[in-house]
Design a protein around this motif. Sequence first.
Motif, mmCIF file in Angstrom:
data_model
loop_
_atom_site.group_PDB
_atom_site.id
_atom_site.type_symbol
_atom_site.label_atom_id
_atom_site.label_comp_id
_atom_site.label_asym_id
_atom_site.label_seq_id
_atom_site.Cartn_x
_atom_site.Cartn_y
_atom_site.Cartn_z
ATOM 1 N N VAL A 28 0.830 -1.201 0.000
ATOM 2 C CA VAL A 28 0.000 0.000 0.000
ATOM 3 C C VAL A 28 0.863 1.248 0.000
ATOM 4 C CG1 VAL A 28 -1.685 1.317 1.355
ATOM 5 C CG2 VAL A 28 -1.965 -1.154 1.065
ATOM 6 N N ARG A 29 1.935 1.257 0.793
ATOM 7 C CA ARG A 29 2.812 2.416 0.841
ATOM 8 C C ARG A 29 3.561 2.631 -0.466
ATOM 9 N NH1 ARG A 29 4.253 0.474 5.714
ATOM 10 N NH2 ARG A 29 6.337 -0.025 4.969
ATOM 11 N N ARG A 30 3.704 1.553 -1.231
ATOM 12 C CA ARG A 30 4.356 1.674 -2.545
ATOM 13 C C ARG A 30 3.391 2.160 -3.611
ATOM 14 N NH1 ARG A 30 7.101 -3.950 -3.787
ATOM 15 N NH2 ARG A 30 7.255 -2.908 -5.816
ATOM 16 N N GLY A 31 2.124 2.366 -3.249
ATOM 17 C CA GLY A 31 1.148 2.893 -4.190
ATOM 18 C C GLY A 31 0.230 1.858 -4.800
ATOM 19 N N LEU A 32 0.376 0.594 -4.420
ATOM 20 C CA LEU A 32 -0.509 -0.442 -4.944
ATOM 21 C C LEU A 32 -1.851 -0.372 -4.239
ATOM 22 C CD1 LEU A 32 1.982 -3.456 -5.157
ATOM 23 C CD2 LEU A 32 1.312 -1.884 -6.975
ATOM 24 N N GLU A 33 -2.907 -0.796 -4.920
ATOM 25 C CA GLU A 33 -4.233 -0.756 -4.348
ATOM 26 C C GLU A 33 -4.980 -2.046 -4.662
ATOM 27 O OE1 GLU A 33 -6.211 2.626 -5.937
ATOM 28 O OE2 GLU A 33 -4.943 4.091 -4.879
ATOM 29 N N GLY A 34 -6.023 -2.312 -3.871
ATOM 30 C CA GLY A 34 -6.941 -3.409 -4.166
ATOM 31 C C GLY A 34 -6.252 -4.747 -4.321
ATOM 32 N N GLU A 35 -6.635 -5.462 -5.387
ATOM 33 C CA GLU A 35 -6.104 -6.808 -5.610
ATOM 34 C C GLU A 35 -4.599 -6.796 -5.866
ATOM 35 O OE1 GLU A 35 -5.361 -10.772 -6.230
ATOM 36 O OE2 GLU A 35 -6.908 -9.723 -5.086
ATOM 37 N N ALA A 36 -4.094 -5.709 -6.468
ATOM 38 C CA ALA A 36 -2.645 -5.631 -6.716
ATOM 39 C C ALA A 36 -1.874 -5.645 -5.399
ATOM 40 C CB ALA A 36 -2.317 -4.372 -7.509
ATOM 41 N N ALA A 37 -2.352 -4.876 -4.409
ATOM 42 C CA ALA A 37 -1.707 -4.878 -3.099
ATOM 43 C C ALA A 37 -1.861 -6.216 -2.410
ATOM 44 C CB ALA A 37 -2.298 -3.763 -2.224
ATOM 45 N N ALA A 38 -3.054 -6.810 -2.523
ATOM 46 C CA ALA A 38 -3.290 -8.105 -1.893
ATOM 47 C C ALA A 38 -2.411 -9.180 -2.514
ATOM 48 C CB ALA A 38 -4.768 -8.483 -2.011
ATOM 49 N N ALA A 39 -2.287 -9.158 -3.852
ATOM 50 C CA ALA A 39 -1.461 -10.155 -4.528
ATOM 51 C C ALA A 39 0.005 -10.017 -4.133
ATOM 52 C CB ALA A 39 -1.621 -10.016 -6.043
ATOM 53 N N HIS A 40 0.473 -8.764 -4.024
ATOM 54 C CA HIS A 40 1.854 -8.533 -3.586
ATOM 55 C C HIS A 40 2.070 -9.062 -2.168
ATOM 56 C CE1 HIS A 40 5.723 -6.371 -3.267
ATOM 57 N NE2 HIS A 40 5.340 -6.124 -2.023
ATOM 58 N N GLY A 41 1.081 -8.801 -1.294
ATOM 59 C CA GLY A 41 1.195 -9.293 0.068
ATOM 60 C C GLY A 41 1.195 -10.808 0.140
ATOM 61 N N ARG A 42 0.324 -11.462 -0.642
ATOM 62 C CA ARG A 42 0.286 -12.925 -0.653
ATOM 63 C C ARG A 42 1.590 -13.493 -1.183
ATOM 64 N NH1 ARG A 42 -4.984 -12.182 -2.690
ATOM 65 N NH2 ARG A 42 -4.296 -12.693 -4.815
ATOM 66 N N ARG A 43 2.116 -12.851 -2.223
ATOM 67 C CA ARG A 43 3.339 -13.357 -2.854
ATOM 68 C C ARG A 43 4.504 -13.379 -1.872
ATOM 69 N NH1 ARG A 43 7.714 -10.726 -5.271
ATOM 70 N NH2 ARG A 43 8.758 -11.982 -6.878
ATOM 71 N N LEU A 44 4.745 -12.235 -1.227
ATOM 72 C CA LEU A 44 5.897 -12.160 -0.327
ATOM 73 C C LEU A 44 5.646 -12.872 0.999
ATOM 74 C CD1 LEU A 44 7.320 -8.561 -0.812
ATOM 75 C CD2 LEU A 44 8.141 -10.718 -1.751
ATOM 76 N N SER A 45 4.435 -12.756 1.531
ATOM 77 C CA SER A 45 4.189 -13.374 2.834
ATOM 78 C C SER A 45 4.202 -14.890 2.742
ATOM 79 C CB SER A 45 2.860 -12.890 3.418
ATOM 80 O OG SER A 45 1.758 -13.268 2.619
ATOM 81 N N GLY A 46 3.679 -15.443 1.643
ATOM 82 C CA GLY A 46 3.712 -16.892 1.494
ATOM 83 C C GLY A 46 5.134 -17.420 1.471
ATOM 84 N N ALA A 47 6.011 -16.725 0.734
ATOM 85 C CA ALA A 47 7.416 -17.144 0.689
ATOM 86 C C ALA A 47 8.114 -16.906 2.020
ATOM 87 C CB ALA A 47 8.133 -16.398 -0.426
ATOM 88 N N ALA A 48 7.814 -15.755 2.640
ATOM 89 C CA ALA A 48 8.464 -15.434 3.910
ATOM 90 C C ALA A 48 8.100 -16.429 4.993
ATOM 91 C CB ALA A 48 8.082 -14.024 4.351
ATOM 92 N N MET A 49 6.884 -16.955 4.956
ATOM 93 C CA MET A 49 6.468 -17.901 5.986
ATOM 94 C C MET A 49 7.360 -19.136 6.019
ATOM 95 S SD MET A 49 2.332 -17.718 5.849
ATOM 96 C CE MET A 49 1.484 -16.285 6.530
ATOM 97 N N GLY A 50 7.787 -19.599 4.851
ATOM 98 C CA GLY A 50 8.683 -20.747 4.836
ATOM 99 C C GLY A 50 10.025 -20.439 5.481
ATOM 100 N N LEU A 51 10.584 -19.277 5.147
ATOM 101 C CA LEU A 51 11.862 -18.893 5.732
ATOM 102 C C LEU A 51 11.742 -18.653 7.229
ATOM 103 C CD1 LEU A 51 13.037 -16.389 2.960
ATOM 104 C CD2 LEU A 51 13.727 -18.776 3.254
ATOM 105 N N ILE A 52 10.673 -17.957 7.622
ATOM 106 C CA ILE A 52 10.464 -17.673 9.039
ATOM 107 C C ILE A 52 10.231 -18.966 9.815
ATOM 108 C CG2 ILE A 52 8.867 -16.571 10.670
ATOM 109 C CD1 ILE A 52 8.482 -14.398 8.452
ATOM 110 N N GLY A 53 9.444 -19.867 9.232
ATOM 111 C CA GLY A 53 9.212 -21.152 9.886
ATOM 112 C C GLY A 53 10.477 -21.961 10.041
ATOM 113 N N ALA A 54 11.367 -21.880 9.047
ATOM 114 C CA ALA A 54 12.626 -22.621 9.130
ATOM 115 C C ALA A 54 13.501 -22.099 10.255
ATOM 116 C CB ALA A 54 13.368 -22.528 7.792
#
Length: 480
Positions: free
Chosen positions: A378-404
Amino acid sequence: MTAEAATGTRSDSPGGTPAGGRTRRGGRWIERWDPEDEGFWRETGERTARRNLALSVLCEHIGFSVWSLWSVMVLFMGPEYGIDPAGKFFLVAVPTLVGGVLRVPYTFAVAVFGGRNWTVVSALLLLLPVAAAAAVMHPGTSYGTFLLVATVAGVGGGNFASSMTNINAFFPLRKKGYALGLNAGGGNIGVPVIQLLGLLVIGTAGAGHPRIVLAVYVPLIVLAAVLAALFMDNLAPVTNDTGAALDAARQPHTWVMSLLYIGTFGSFIGYSFAFGLVLQGQFARTPLQAASLTFIGPLLGSLVRPVGGRLADRFGGARITLGNFAAMALATGVVIQASAVRSLPVFLCGFIALFALSGLGNGSTYKMIPGIFQAQAVRRGLEGEAAAAHGRRLSGAAMGLIGAVGALGGLAINLAFRQSFLTTGSGTPAFVSFLAAYAVCGAVTWAVYLRPGARGRRAAGEGVAEPATDGPRGRVHAEV
């Protein structure tokens, strides 16, 4: 939104083409997925997501049971096995290490093979450590052989990363705290379940029959794999981006959250594996007496994990996490005092409180992750589904690293107990070090996510962040 997106088009349906131009052939592939659209979610998305969540919980549950297998097997190892307490602590630490390391490739596997496909494969892999343990569980087996077989049990720890990455993609941000908490909590319950099974076997058949425990899991593993193959789905948009983990690794918040997850999940899994041995080594409990108590803490910690996610959805994950670390420090102080006066009842109260709090913190920290990355979008200027997709993309990957990284905290706990018992015959020095670690985690939570002036004043858990007006570059106030 197109009709195709609204129905969750599969590759074996006419017109199904994923982003990137690749058409999937066969299998249960969903090519378009938009859970943030309330119409889509209400009509078809929620039903599909809940079905995948239920089966994910089942497979992850069995994975956790297999991962914690050796915390039960060591209770069957009497004097005839010739393994001292320090050796047993190291034996249960090895699967923790391997499971933590495997969480990284397991996270990539979802993007490479698909969540449903990898769930089937990872479930079937659990047959290997169960069969190997059945072959070597008898007096006279060398310690090196036990270590090798315990290493194989680490595959059960990898399941968590792929499961959480997969389920994260199915749910909208407003539902992630509860969904991820339920997925992880249902999986975590695999720890007390196998410990209860071990108690049942020791109390009925005796400590000479560990293979009964192993025999129970073979049909369960096969059943879980078959159900996943028949009823789970792959999300093609997730498989179209295998570079997300590299992008997530470049984000400072991935490593901040890894530290916090060491304090919560590292505590849960480390204490789960070590609890029985601590009772035997510090309070001279018999295997049956230890087994009758070890399941209580992991069970409570598993059950409250969804509660932690729910509280984070409502009040903000950072606030819940900070309060949780303060409470964990207090409970550790109780354990230290009980150890000093050798009071088993007080020790049990403090230790079980630690389990419950670690589970609560697991839920709140994992809720923070998607909110942080969507707030950045959102702070980068993304809105709606674009912001949600960006969040899903990075958070899904980050969860694996954080879990490890978090799982490696469990290794540190078992090694700390091993060294503590080797040098002093007591776990007290280890608990003192844990107290210091919780203080550090609490301070980091406040400094990065709650300190006045930190960037982003809105609740990232709601997918909203205000533009930064002050504070260090890259800082996010993630009330998730």
